[in-house]
Design an enzyme around this catalytic site. Structure first.
Site, PDB file in Angstrom:
ATOM      1  N   SER A 185       0.826  -1.204   0.000  1.00 50.87           N
ATOM      2  CA  SER A 185       0.000   0.000   0.000  1.00 50.87           C
ATOM      3  C   SER A 185       0.861   1.256   0.000  1.00 50.87           C
ATOM      4  CB  SER A 185      -0.895   0.004   1.245  1.00 50.87           C
ATOM      5  OG  SER A 185      -1.499   1.259   1.455  1.00 50.87           O
ATOM      6  N   TYR A 240      -2.321  -0.019  10.063  1.00 51.77           N
ATOM      7  CA  TYR A 240      -2.502  -0.669   8.764  1.00 51.77           C
ATOM      8  C   TYR A 240      -1.223  -0.568   7.939  1.00 51.77           C
ATOM      9  CZ  TYR A 240      -3.970  -1.185   3.894  1.00 51.77           C
ATOM     10  OH  TYR A 240      -4.061  -1.563   2.573  1.00 51.77           O
TER      11      TYR A 240
END
Length: 335
Positions: A127, A152
């Site tokens: 990501s 995350y």
């Protein structure tokens, strides 16, 4: 090719399965169909795949080691596209345990399955969030990413490190793709495009974070899928170096990290204007502060992706947003 796709009922995963099937691959899709968001949307995505004879679905959780071992033993995939993960920057603040189970334990189980199953290439989703609050734009794979601003992001950075160790120790070819805000038809309900479209249609206000002073490298789903397919067909080889334009990292194993972004950052306010234009309706904006774990700007340097594959994502935001709005109105209003 016999491909195992995890997160097959998810946004990106379902599109990847469709593309692989269209080109003639056999695909086994794995998904736990959890209720992080509307399960009926996941089931609707899945229903588009189940009618195709080269597709097989297995409901299971990557965090279930024994269950995943059974899947690898029965499927014997030649390649794995690992997209299953607990998504969402903000939700990671509320429920970090879900990220430990899915993104850390689950990824370790995937690595073990690939190692013992003789998989020729593991492609997995990282990501753009790993870049944290870096102010050096555009984000390059050469940048240090040791200061994540959300849990995350920390799990995605951990995935990259875990993959590197398996590439180094066991010769497992791994490619990590750092996706930049992927959007489009069949998108997730917790993403801004979905939330904004739904609220504007209903005449409800939308929360515009950081007072609208945000930019994102919005990446259309078709471009993300094209990048996945091209990279999947080009597994890395042992002996990358800092001079390798496709890898750019000093590694003794078959390992690479690549950005996948549109390469044309768009302001949040311009994004909202594109939604308004597609809907033919103005938004009621409610200004809000920057949310914890979020960053004001992202921008992708795609030079390594282009050097490796000859492909560069470039779908204009206005076009991609129109495609999403058309799908949204058909899927929800057409029922």
């Amino acid at each position: 090719m016999n491909v195992l796709v995890t997160g097959a009922a998810g946004f990106i995963g379902s599109h990847v399965c469709q593309r692989l099937l269209q080109r003639g691959d056999a695909v086994v899709g794995l998904d736990n169909l959890n209720d992080y968001y509307d399960v009926s949307l996941k089931q609707a995505r899945l229903s588009r795949l189940l009618s195709q004879h080269r597709f097989q679905f297995v409901q299971g959780d990557v965090a279930d080691r024994a269950g995943l071992e059974s899947v690898f033993a029965s499927v014997q995939p030649t390649s794995v596209v690992h997209l299953a993960a607990q998504a969402g920057v903000r939700y990671s603040i509320l429920n970090p345990a879900a990220y430990v189970d899915s993104n850390l334990v689950g990824f370790a189980n995937i690595l073990e399955g690939c190692r013992h199953g003789g998989v020729s290439h593991l492609l997995y989703a990282s990501s753009s969030s790993v870049y944290g609050g870096s102010r050096e734009l555009p984000f390059s794979e050469r940048h240090t990413v040791d200061c994540p601003v959300s849990f995350y992001a920390a799990t995605k950075k951990a995935n990259e490190l875990m993959a590197h160790s398996y590439s180094h120790l066991f010769g497992l070819p791994t490619s990590g793709l750092r996706f930049f805000t992927v959007y489009g038809p069949w998108g997730r309900p917790d993403m801004a495009l979905f939330l904004f479209t739904k609220a504007i249609k209903a005449g409800e206000p939308i929360d515009v974070f950081n007072g609208g002073a945000m930019t994102r490298d919005f990446t259309f789903i078709d471009d993300a899928v094209e990048a996945i397919i091209r990279v999947l067909d080009l597994p890395p080889v042992t002996g990358g170096s800092t001079d390798d334009p496709a890898t750019g990292l000093l590694s003794s194993g078959p390992y690479r990290i690549l950005n996948v972004g549109n390469g044309a950052p768009t302001s949040l306010l311009t994004y909202i204007e594109a939604i308004e234009a597609a809907l033919g309706k103005k938004a009621i904006q409610r200004l809000a502060p920057l949310q914890p774990g979020d960053v004001p700007s992202t921008s992708a340097d795609n030079s390594r992706l282009e050097a490796l594959t000859g492909f560069r994502p470039q779908t204009p935001v206005a076009h991609g947003v129109r495609q999403f709005v058309q799908w949204f109105e058909q899927h929800y209003d057409g029922r």
